[in-house]
Design an enzyme around this catalytic site. Structure first.
Site, PDB file in Angstrom:
ATOM      1  N   LEU A 243       0.827  -1.191   0.000  1.00  0.00           N
ATOM      2  CA  LEU A 243       0.000   0.000   0.000  1.00  0.00           C
ATOM      3  C   LEU A 243       0.873   1.257   0.000  1.00  0.00           C
ATOM      4  O   LEU A 243       1.892   1.308   0.699  1.00  0.00           O
ATOM      5  CB  LEU A 243      -0.901   0.038   1.230  1.00  0.00           C
ATOM      6  CG  LEU A 243      -1.779  -1.184   1.481  1.00  0.00           C
ATOM      7  CD1 LEU A 243      -1.090  -2.171   2.399  1.00  0.00           C
ATOM      8  CD2 LEU A 243      -3.097  -0.772   2.081  1.00  0.00           C
ATOM      9  N   CYS A 244       0.463   2.229  -0.782  1.00  0.00           N
ATOM     10  CA  CYS A 244       1.075   3.554  -0.752  1.00  0.00           C
ATOM     11  C   CYS A 244      -0.029   4.555  -1.065  1.00  0.00           C
ATOM     12  O   CYS A 244      -1.210   4.205  -0.981  1.00  0.00           O
ATOM     13  CB  CYS A 244       2.264   3.657  -1.713  1.00  0.00           C
ATOM     14  SG  CYS A 244       1.883   3.443  -3.460  1.00  0.00           S
ATOM     15  N   GLY A 245       0.304   5.762  -1.415  1.00  0.00           N
ATOM     16  CA  GLY A 245      -0.721   6.758  -1.684  1.00  0.00           C
ATOM     17  C   GLY A 245      -1.649   6.366  -2.812  1.00  0.00           C
ATOM     18  O   GLY A 245      -2.865   6.484  -2.708  1.00  0.00           O
TER      19      GLY A 245
END
Length: 156
Positions: free
Chosen positions: A64-66
């Site tokens: 997960l990231c932005g």
């Protein structure tokens, strides 16, 4: 299922929610970080998760990231990995069924917690169909092996 999970600072809160959801379902979850909102280099986390999967220490991965984009790009640099960004359940299912993806990537600034849980569930419950898709995945692997055998360009 044995799952590796990791995130950057933009997705730390969503990772905690997804991790707890997976644990509640009885999965073994190994957390590769990050564990707070201090800035990190997301490629380091994506590559660590991808390498652990290639080495057989984990069956699947969730990154997960932005946006999910950077994690997907980074994880896909590890030979043998197919990471797919998914912001809906259909894409998550197709990533497994058609592409035999081992990692799903999510964007914390793009989707909410309930959708993230649904996407991860669909990804994990789906299996590779094989058939015509097997030829396509094999072609990707063949190209990857051929590229690995080529000398690197200066500065690359």
């Amino acid at each position: 299922m044995n799952i590796a999970i990791g995130c950057d600072e933009a997705a730390c809160d969503l990772k905690r929610i997804v991790r707890q959801h997976l644990l509640a379902q009885g999965h073994e979850v190994i957390d590769f970080g990050t564990h707070d909102n201090a800035p990190v280099l997301y490629p380091d986390i994506a590559i660590a998760v991808a390498q652990a999967i290639v080495q057989g220490r984990h069956e699947r991965g969730v990154l997960l990231c932005g946006t999910g984009i950077g994690m997907a790009i980074s994880a896909n640099k590890v030979r043998g990995i197919r990471a797919a960004q998914a912001h809906d359940t259909y894409s998550a299912e197709r990533a497994r069924r058609s592409n035999d993806a081992q990692i799903v990537t999510l964007g914390a600034r793009v989707i909410g917690a309930e959708l993230a849980k649904s996407i991860v569930d669909r990804f994990l419950e789906s299996a590779f169909d094989g058939g015509r898709s097997a030829l396509k995945v094999a072609a990707i692997s063949d190209y990857e092996r051929a590229q690995a055998a080529l000398p690197r360009a200066p500065g690359a």
